[in-house]
Design an enzyme around this catalytic site. Sequence first.
Site, PDB file in Angstrom:
ATOM      1  CD  GLU A 170      -3.301  -0.920   0.886  1.00 25.67           C
ATOM      2  OE1 GLU A 170      -3.716   0.239   0.964  1.00 25.67           O
ATOM      3  OE2 GLU A 170      -4.008  -1.875   0.538  1.00 25.67           O
TER       4      GLU A 170
HETATM    5  N1  CAA Z   1      -5.944  12.164  -4.178  1.00 25.97           N
HETATM    6  C1  CAA Z   1      -6.323  12.728  -5.344  1.00 25.97           C
HETATM    7  N2  CAA Z   1      -5.435  13.036  -6.327  1.00 25.97           N
HETATM    8  C2  CAA Z   1      -4.137  12.780  -6.097  1.00 25.97           C
HETATM    9  C3  CAA Z   1      -3.679  12.207  -4.894  1.00 25.97           C
HETATM   10  C4  CAA Z   1      -4.645  11.903  -3.901  1.00 25.97           C
HETATM   11  N3  CAA Z   1      -4.297  11.351  -2.738  1.00 25.97           N
HETATM   12  N4  CAA Z   1      -2.345  12.057  -4.944  1.00 25.97           N
HETATM   13  C5  CAA Z   1      -1.948  12.534  -6.145  1.00 25.97           C
HETATM   14  N5  CAA Z   1      -3.050  12.956  -6.833  1.00 25.97           N
HETATM   15  C6  CAA Z   1      -3.054  13.589  -8.165  1.00 25.97           C
HETATM   16  C7  CAA Z   1      -2.271  14.887  -8.107  1.00 25.97           C
HETATM   17  O1  CAA Z   1      -3.088  15.966  -7.721  1.00 25.97           O
HETATM   18  C8  CAA Z   1      -1.789  15.022  -9.530  1.00 25.97           C
HETATM   19  O2  CAA Z   1      -2.859  15.504 -10.331  1.00 25.97           O
HETATM   20  P1  CAA Z   1      -2.622  16.701 -11.369  1.00 25.97           P
HETATM   21  O3  CAA Z   1      -1.594  16.168 -12.349  1.00 25.97           O
HETATM   22  O4  CAA Z   1      -3.970  16.908 -11.950  1.00 25.97           O
HETATM   23  O5  CAA Z   1      -2.093  17.837 -10.563  1.00 25.97           O
HETATM   24  C9  CAA Z   1      -1.539  13.581  -9.947  1.00 25.97           C
HETATM   25  O6  CAA Z   1      -2.351  12.778  -9.097  1.00 25.97           O
HETATM   26  C10 CAA Z   1      -0.099  13.159  -9.832  1.00 25.97           C
HETATM   27  O7  CAA Z   1       0.298  13.331  -8.491  1.00 25.97           O
HETATM   28  P2  CAA Z   1       1.836  13.385  -8.076  1.00 25.97           P
HETATM   29  O8  CAA Z   1       2.533  14.404  -8.872  1.00 25.97           O
HETATM   30  O9  CAA Z   1       1.885  13.504  -6.590  1.00 25.97           O
HETATM   31  O10 CAA Z   1       2.339  11.930  -8.560  1.00 25.97           O
HETATM   32  P3  CAA Z   1       3.692  11.182  -8.377  1.00 25.97           P
HETATM   33  O11 CAA Z   1       4.020  10.476  -9.620  1.00 25.97           O
HETATM   34  O12 CAA Z   1       4.724  12.071  -7.756  1.00 25.97           O
HETATM   35  O13 CAA Z   1       3.298   9.983  -7.365  1.00 25.97           O
HETATM   36  C11 CAA Z   1       3.071   8.885  -5.258  1.00 25.97           C
HETATM   37  C12 CAA Z   1       2.765  10.102  -6.144  1.00 25.97           C
HETATM   38  C13 CAA Z   1       2.557   9.320  -3.906  1.00 25.97           C
HETATM   39  C14 CAA Z   1       4.540   8.568  -5.163  1.00 25.97           C
HETATM   40  C15 CAA Z   1       2.286   7.661  -5.793  1.00 25.97           C
HETATM   41  O14 CAA Z   1       2.847   7.180  -6.986  1.00 25.97           O
HETATM   42  C16 CAA Z   1       2.216   6.527  -4.775  1.00 25.97           C
HETATM   43  O15 CAA Z   1       1.385   6.554  -3.860  1.00 25.97           O
HETATM   44  N6  CAA Z   1       3.070   5.494  -4.918  1.00 25.97           N
HETATM   45  C17 CAA Z   1       2.939   4.270  -4.104  1.00 25.97           C
HETATM   46  C18 CAA Z   1       2.075   3.262  -4.802  1.00 25.97           C
HETATM   47  C19 CAA Z   1       1.294   2.408  -3.875  1.00 25.97           C
HETATM   48  O16 CAA Z   1       0.862   2.817  -2.813  1.00 25.97           O
HETATM   49  N7  CAA Z   1       1.054   1.186  -4.292  1.00 25.97           N
HETATM   50  C20 CAA Z   1       0.246   0.282  -3.540  1.00 25.97           C
HETATM   51  C21 CAA Z   1      -0.268  -0.812  -4.385  1.00 25.97           C
HETATM   52  S1  CAA Z   1      -1.723  -1.554  -3.744  1.00 25.97           S
HETATM   53  C22 CAA Z   1      -1.242  -2.686  -2.593  1.00 25.97           C
HETATM   54  O17 CAA Z   1      -0.138  -2.742  -2.157  1.00 25.97           O
HETATM   55  C23 CAA Z   1      -2.351  -3.560  -2.099  1.00 25.97           C
HETATM   56  C24 CAA Z   1      -1.980  -4.843  -1.507  1.00 25.97           C
HETATM   57  O18 CAA Z   1      -1.284  -5.674  -2.052  1.00 25.97           O
HETATM   58  C25 CAA Z   1      -2.591  -5.174  -0.205  1.00 25.97           C
END
Ligand code: CAA
Length: 384
Positions: free
Chosen positions: A366
Site C-alpha cells: 500500500e
Molecule cells: N488524491 C487525489 N489526487 C491525487 C492524490 C490523492 N491522494 N495524490 C496525487 N493525486 C493527483 C495529483 O493531484 C496530480 O494531479 P494533477 O496532475 O492533476 O495535478 C496527480 O495525481 C499526480 O500526483 P503526483 O505528482 O503527486 O504523482 P507522483 O508520480 O509524484 O506519485 C506517489 C505520487 C505518492 C509517489 C504515488 O505514486 C504513490 O502513492 N506510490 C505508491 C504506490 C502504492 O501505494 N502502491 C500500492 C499498491 S496496492 C497494494 O499494495 C495492495 C496490496 O497488495 C494489499
Amino acid sequence: MQSMDYGLTEEQKNLARMAREFAERYIKPVRAELDRESRYPREIIQKMGEQGFFELFVPPEYGGQGLSVLNVCLVMEHLSIVDGGTAISYGVTGLGAIPLILFGNEDQKRRYLPPLARGEYQAAFALTEPWAGSDASNIKTTAVKKGDRYILNGQKKFITNGGEAQFYIVIAATQPDRGVRGLSAFIVEKDFPGFRVGRAEDKMGIRASVQREIFFDDVEVPEENLLGREGQGFKVAMMTLDRSRPIVGAQALGIAQGAFEEAVKYAKQREQFGSPIISFQAIQFMLADMAIQIEAARALVYSVAQFIDSGAKNISKAAAMAKTFASDVAMRVTTDAVQVFGGYGYMREFPVEKYMRDAKITQIYEGTNQIQRLVIARALMREF
Ligand code: CAA
C-alpha cells in the site's frame, strides 16, 4: 489485555469482539498450516461471507452495512491479532470495493456490490506493474478504445487475491503520451477472455494470502466497465489508497497486539535463574515499551479512521501517518516479542517468528513507508 475505550459504540465493541472470536475459532487452529503450506484460506473466506463480514465494505442501498473505515479497521485489527495473512485476504476485497463506491455509476454499483456484500464476489486492486511499484503512474498496460469496448494489453504484479477475485479494478493507460493524466480505471472480470493469472508468489509472510501476476492479452472490456472518466485512473487509485492505508495500519496494529500477547504470556510462564522472566526489569521494560507503542498506534489508527469517516477532504497525510506509524510499531514490537522468547522465539514451533515475518509487509505494501513519508512531507510543504 485491557485497551482504552476510545469512545467506541457498543456496536463497534461487539464487532471487534465478533472478529476476534471468529479468528480464535476458525483461523487459529489452521493458521500454522496455512502459513506452512502458503495456502489461501478459501473456506474461511466463505464462512466470513456467510457471517456478513463483507457487508462492512458496502453501502446499505447495495446490501451492506455502510462503509465505515473505523469499523473495517476494528475487524482487520482483531483478525490480525490471530493471523495477518487471512486478514488481508479479506481486507483486499474492501480495497476493490472502495473505488467502486467512490467512482462507480449506479449500474456498476448494482452489478458488483450486492454479490460482494454477500461474500460471493471477492475483489482485487490491480495498480502495480513490474516497472511501476513506488512510481505507480509509470503504467505500461494499455487500454485502446475500439467501438464500444476497450482492448487491454499488459501485465500487473503482486496482485493480492489474484486468481481468487471475480473482478479487478485495473489501472491502464488510455493515452500513454499523457502520463499520469492518461490513465483510466476499469472493472475487469476474471472470466473475460484473454485474462490470465500467473503463479502464486512464494513469500516471507502473510502466507495465508495469495499474490499473483495478471496478464491481459487483448482483453475486451465493455465501455460500461470504465470506472469514472477517462484520464481519472490515477486519481481513482490515490483516493482509494487514502482510505485503505489506515486499514493496513489496523492490520499492523493487530499483528503487534498478537505478538505482544504471546510475549506477556510467555514471560509469565518461562522461568530462568529461579524466577519467571517477567520479574526481571530487562523484560518488564521491553513489555512496557511494547504496550506504549501499541496503544499509540491504536490511538492514531482509530482517530485517522474517524477523521476519514467524518467526510474530511484532505486525508492523504493522516492516512499515510497511520499506516507508517502502525507498521513501524509492528516491526519493532514483533522483533521484541521474538527477543522475549529467546531461542524459542526463533523456532517455527512457537508463534512469534510468524508475527515478525507477517509484520514486514505492512512497511512495504500500500506504498512503502518511504513513499508515505514523501506524501506526508509534500502535504507539510503545502500547509506551511
Ligand atoms: N488524491 C487525489 N489526487 C491525487 C492524490 C490523492 N491522494 N495524490 C496525487 N493525486 C493527483 C495529483 O493531484 C496530480 O494531479 P494533477 O496532475 O492533476 O495535478 C496527480 O495525481 C499526480 O500526483 P503526483 O505528482 O503527486 O504523482 P507522483 O508520480 O509524484 O506519485 C506517489 C505520487 C505518492 C509517489 C504515488 O505514486 C504513490 O502513492 N506510490 C505508491 C504506490 C502504492 O501505494 N502502491 C500500492 C499498491 S496496492 C497494494 O499494495 C495492495 C496490496 O497488495 C494489499
